[in-house]
Design a protein around this motif. Structure first.
Motif, PDB file in Angstrom:
ATOM      1  N   CYS A 287      30.276  14.652 -74.873  1.00 47.84           N
ATOM      2  CA  CYS A 287      29.261  13.812 -74.227  1.00 47.84           C
ATOM      3  C   CYS A 287      28.237  14.542 -73.354  1.00 47.84           C
ATOM      4  CB  CYS A 287      29.954  12.744 -73.363  1.00 47.84           C
ATOM      5  SG  CYS A 287      31.138  11.720 -74.255  1.00 47.84           S
TER       6      CYS A 287
ATOM      7  N   ASP B  63      25.466  17.310 -71.799  1.00 46.48           N
ATOM      8  CA  ASP B  63      24.348  18.098 -72.313  1.00 46.48           C
ATOM      9  C   ASP B  63      24.838  19.500 -72.650  1.00 46.48           C
ATOM     10  OD1 ASP B  63      21.976  20.048 -71.977  1.00 46.48           O
ATOM     11  OD2 ASP B  63      20.996  18.090 -72.015  1.00 46.48           O
TER      12      ASP B  63
ATOM     13  N   ARG C 165      20.274  -1.629 -70.242  1.00 45.16           N
ATOM     14  CA  ARG C 165      21.408  -2.168 -70.974  1.00 45.16           C
ATOM     15  C   ARG C 165      22.714  -1.726 -70.315  1.00 45.16           C
ATOM     16  NH1 ARG C 165      17.921  -4.785 -72.338  1.00 45.16           N
ATOM     17  NH2 ARG C 165      16.997  -5.135 -74.412  1.00 45.16           N
TER      18      ARG C 165
ATOM     19  N   GLY D 272      25.106  -0.289 -71.464  1.00 45.61           N
ATOM     20  CA  GLY D 272      25.579   1.006 -71.955  1.00 45.61           C
ATOM     21  C   GLY D 272      25.469   2.108 -70.927  1.00 45.61           C
ATOM     22  N   ILE D 273      24.626   1.936 -69.903  1.00 40.90           N
ATOM     23  CA  ILE D 273      24.507   2.962 -68.871  1.00 40.90           C
ATOM     24  C   ILE D 273      25.812   3.114 -68.088  1.00 40.90           C
ATOM     25  CG2 ILE D 273      22.013   2.767 -68.612  1.00 40.90           C
ATOM     26  CD1 ILE D 273      22.431   1.048 -66.151  1.00 40.90           C
TER      27      ILE D 273
ATOM     28  N   ASP E 282      28.773   3.000 -69.756  1.00 40.38           N
ATOM     29  CA  ASP E 282      29.722   3.659 -70.641  1.00 40.38           C
ATOM     30  C   ASP E 282      29.836   5.113 -70.196  1.00 40.38           C
ATOM     31  OD1 ASP E 282      31.186   3.921 -73.391  1.00 40.38           O
ATOM     32  OD2 ASP E 282      29.681   5.512 -73.394  1.00 40.38           O
TER      33      ASP E 282
ATOM     34  N   CYS F 271      30.716   7.950 -71.534  1.00 38.60           N
ATOM     35  CA  CYS F 271      30.137   8.999 -72.372  1.00 38.60           C
ATOM     36  C   CYS F 271      28.612   8.945 -72.331  1.00 38.60           C
ATOM     37  CB  CYS F 271      30.637   8.861 -73.808  1.00 38.60           C
ATOM     38  SG  CYS F 271      30.093  10.199 -74.906  1.00 38.60           S
ATOM     39  N   GLU F 272      28.054   7.751 -72.468  1.00 36.78           N
ATOM     40  CA  GLU F 272      26.596   7.623 -72.445  1.00 36.78           C
ATOM     41  C   GLU F 272      26.043   8.021 -71.087  1.00 36.78           C
ATOM     42  OE1 GLU F 272      23.258   4.067 -72.831  1.00 36.78           O
ATOM     43  OE2 GLU F 272      25.031   4.001 -74.142  1.00 36.78           O
ATOM     44  N   ASN F 273      26.751   7.637 -70.035  1.00 38.45           N
ATOM     45  CA  ASN F 273      26.297   7.978 -68.693  1.00 38.45           C
ATOM     46  C   ASN F 273      26.332   9.483 -68.484  1.00 38.45           C
ATOM     47  OD1 ASN F 273      26.822   8.447 -65.601  1.00 38.45           O
ATOM     48  ND2 ASN F 273      25.952   6.406 -65.756  1.00 38.45           N
TER      49      ASN F 273
ATOM     50  N   ARG G  17      26.089  11.757 -70.799  1.00 39.95           N
ATOM     51  CA  ARG G  17      25.045  12.357 -71.636  1.00 39.95           C
ATOM     52  C   ARG G  17      23.681  12.265 -70.943  1.00 39.95           C
ATOM     53  NH1 ARG G  17      26.024   9.626 -75.901  1.00 39.95           N
ATOM     54  NH2 ARG G  17      27.359  11.203 -76.851  1.00 39.95           N
ATOM     55  N   THR G  18      23.364  11.076 -70.434  1.00 42.28           N
ATOM     56  CA  THR G  18      22.076  10.882 -69.765  1.00 42.28           C
ATOM     57  C   THR G  18      22.009  11.663 -68.461  1.00 42.28           C
ATOM     58  OG1 THR G  18      21.847   8.666 -70.720  1.00 42.28           O
ATOM     59  CG2 THR G  18      20.488   9.170 -68.794  1.00 42.28           C
TER      60      THR G  18
END
Length: 205
Positions: free
Chosen positions: A9, A11, A87, A89-90, A92, A94-96, A98-99
């Motif tokens: 997840c 960077d 959304r 998803g922020i 989640d 893994c998504e968090n 990644r961002t």
């Protein structure tokens, strides 16, 4: 933090050790964490019990206050013109991650460029201190760290943003021992003392 989770997840321009240091110093262990600050003051909010509840808190405060979300506590609303675009998803994990690590890597490149792309790895703790402090305050040398243009180039002493390998495949350009130099140091640049000014050497600031 689980190595497989980081590899999947985070960077890829950041080493796992730096990801862990970043989340430990500036993030949260709660994926639903929402922090709201208005005029520098923390606003008390009910603890969200679900991603939808957390999203409602964000949407009702973003644009009026600084709202940080999830395990990396990145600022909600960056790159979004309207709160309705946000959304759940922020929240989640893994998504968090990644961002958040993507934004942190950009901040690291900005700091690294300001230092004149040094090659002395003994400067890593100071570079990391400055980037974490910039993350927490939202600014570096008077500029908004989140809205600033990504200068490209190396992320600390690692890969450049354009040629990074997946995290699981990286031959750590900066070892975990290098990051361990950070242990016991203050977690903000203000507490760490005067920043080394290399602008005379680099010609950049």
């Amino acid at each position: 933090m689980d190595a497989a989770f980081i590899a999947k997840c985070a960077d890829p321009s950041l080493t796992p050790a730096i990801v862990e240091q970043f989340v430990s110093a500036a993030g949260s262990d709660d994926p639903l964490a929402v922090t709201v600050k208005s005029k520098g003051r923390l606003v008390l909010i009910p603890k969200p019990r679900s991603p939808d509840e957390a999203l409602e808190v964000v949407r009702s405060n973003v644009g009026q206050a600084v709202v940080r979300v999830g395990i990396t506590q990145f600022p909600a609303g960056v790159g979004v013109s309207d709160a309705s675009e946000l959304r759940s998803g922020i929240f989640d994990a893994c998504e968090n991650l990644r961002t958040g690590t993507g934004l942190f890597a950009k901040a690291a490149r900005i700091v690294t460029k300001w230092y004149g792309h040094p090659t002395n790895k003994e400067l890593l703790p100071q570079l990391l201190d400055d980037t974490i402090y910039a993350w927490k305050t939202g600014t570096f040398e008077g500029d908004n760290i989140f809205r600033a243009e990504d200068p490209g180039g190396p992320t600390f002493f690692g890969k450049s943003s354009g040629d990074a390998k997946p995290a699981a495949e990286q031959a750590n350009p900066v070892s975990d021992d290098d990051v361990a130099l950070q242990s016991g140091k203050p977690d903000t640049a203000a507490e760490a003392g005067i920043r080394i000014d290399l602008s005379r050497i680099s010609g950049q600031k």
